[in-house]
Motif scaffolding. Sequence first.
Motif, mmCIF file in Angstrom:
data_model
loop_
_atom_site.group_PDB
_atom_site.id
_atom_site.type_symbol
_atom_site.label_atom_id
_atom_site.label_comp_id
_atom_site.label_asym_id
_atom_site.label_seq_id
_atom_site.Cartn_x
_atom_site.Cartn_y
_atom_site.Cartn_z
ATOM 1 N N LEU A 165 0.821 -1.219 0.000
ATOM 2 C CA LEU A 165 0.000 0.000 0.000
ATOM 3 C C LEU A 165 0.847 1.257 0.000
ATOM 4 O O LEU A 165 0.363 2.338 -0.314
ATOM 5 C CB LEU A 165 -0.920 0.028 1.232
ATOM 6 N N ASP B 293 0.229 -2.446 8.674
ATOM 7 C CA ASP B 293 -0.894 -2.901 9.496
ATOM 8 C C ASP B 293 -2.210 -2.805 8.735
ATOM 9 O O ASP B 293 -3.044 -3.712 8.784
ATOM 10 C CB ASP B 293 -0.977 -2.105 10.801
ATOM 11 N N GLN B 294 -2.404 -1.703 8.047
ATOM 12 C CA GLN B 294 -3.617 -1.518 7.249
ATOM 13 C C GLN B 294 -3.704 -2.561 6.134
ATOM 14 O O GLN B 294 -4.756 -3.165 5.889
ATOM 15 C CB GLN B 294 -3.641 -0.115 6.660
ATOM 16 N N LEU B 295 -2.581 -2.783 5.454
ATOM 17 C CA LEU B 295 -2.538 -3.767 4.379
ATOM 18 C C LEU B 295 -2.789 -5.172 4.911
ATOM 19 O O LEU B 295 -3.556 -5.949 4.320
ATOM 20 C CB LEU B 295 -1.176 -3.714 3.692
ATOM 21 N N ASP C 79 -11.112 -1.319 -1.077
ATOM 22 C CA ASP C 79 -9.809 -1.335 -0.425
ATOM 23 C C ASP C 79 -8.721 -1.904 -1.337
ATOM 24 O O ASP C 79 -7.594 -1.405 -1.368
ATOM 25 C CB ASP C 79 -9.876 -2.157 0.860
ATOM 26 N N GLY D 24 -4.438 -6.239 7.514
ATOM 27 C CA GLY D 24 -5.841 -6.472 7.818
ATOM 28 C C GLY D 24 -6.680 -6.626 6.564
ATOM 29 O O GLY D 24 -7.603 -7.450 6.510
ATOM 30 N N LEU D 25 -6.335 -5.878 5.549
ATOM 31 C CA LEU D 25 -7.092 -5.894 4.287
ATOM 32 C C LEU D 25 -6.949 -7.239 3.571
ATOM 33 O O LEU D 25 -7.949 -7.849 3.162
ATOM 34 C CB LEU D 25 -6.575 -4.755 3.413
ATOM 35 N N ARG E 214 2.456 1.457 5.973
ATOM 36 C CA ARG E 214 1.043 1.089 5.970
ATOM 37 C C ARG E 214 0.847 -0.422 6.060
ATOM 38 O O ARG E 214 -0.159 -0.963 5.608
ATOM 39 C CB ARG E 214 0.360 1.653 4.721
#
Length: 277
Positions: A85, A91-93, A106, A95-96, A89
Amino acid sequence: MSFAAVLSAWLSPGPVSAGALEPMLAGRWHDGLDPSAYWVSEKLDGVRAHWDGQQLRFRSGRPIAAPPWFVAGFPPIPLDGELWLGRGRFDQLSGLVRREAAIEQDWRRVRYMVFDLPGRPGPFNERLHALQEQVAAVGVSHLQAVPQFRVETRTALAATLTRVIASGGEGLMLHRADAEWQPGRGDAILKLTPFLDAEARVVAHLPGKGRYSGVMGALEVESAEGRRFRLGTGFSDAERRDPPAIGSVVTYRYRELTARGAPRFPVFLRVRDGGTD
């Protein structure tokens, strides 16, 4: 899978299953090596993903629930890379991409950054050229070859690392130009970061005290060498409420090893199922 089997599969019409191949893992850069023998790229803080010609998979081999449009147009050959991402980023990736059902909106921000052709015969110089040709030929905007460049001196390599870290990157990866693809950990790929990192298996959740009363205070983990120690920092509040499962493998960062071989100042980074290694 033997080299002969891999070669036969590459020459046959059908795709090679990267899920059947042990991944190629990075060693650690050390002083005294000549950087001019390597291709250099930024170490991306993404999720390691293998494309087996039909399916995206985590490093463990578990399928990734990517939307059909995301992989449409990918070449029918094995690819190795990172779902990404952008810097900082992860952690965001994470989870996605770990959701059982993909959220279309997303995924439109995700890129698949490819750095090798697993199982393909020939030195990395040839694999890199073939990889760049494949990516250019399919013309999928979110399928990209990781930028690779050459650095001639140790001074220039150190300056490059400094620039990447100052810009929010994790470090550098170095692929030896003449190295054949070889599964497992070795010296064909090396990582260069300001800190050391390693993996360990979770063996226990230790209760917290004070502000962490009622949640996980630390993980007891065991290294591949059988050494047990505690990881107590680097966790978010959410991770303390729902800590990594016992038996899972986590990545941690540390400064150095003590005289007894224990990591000094270990800090939790993430649960392993990805990440450039």
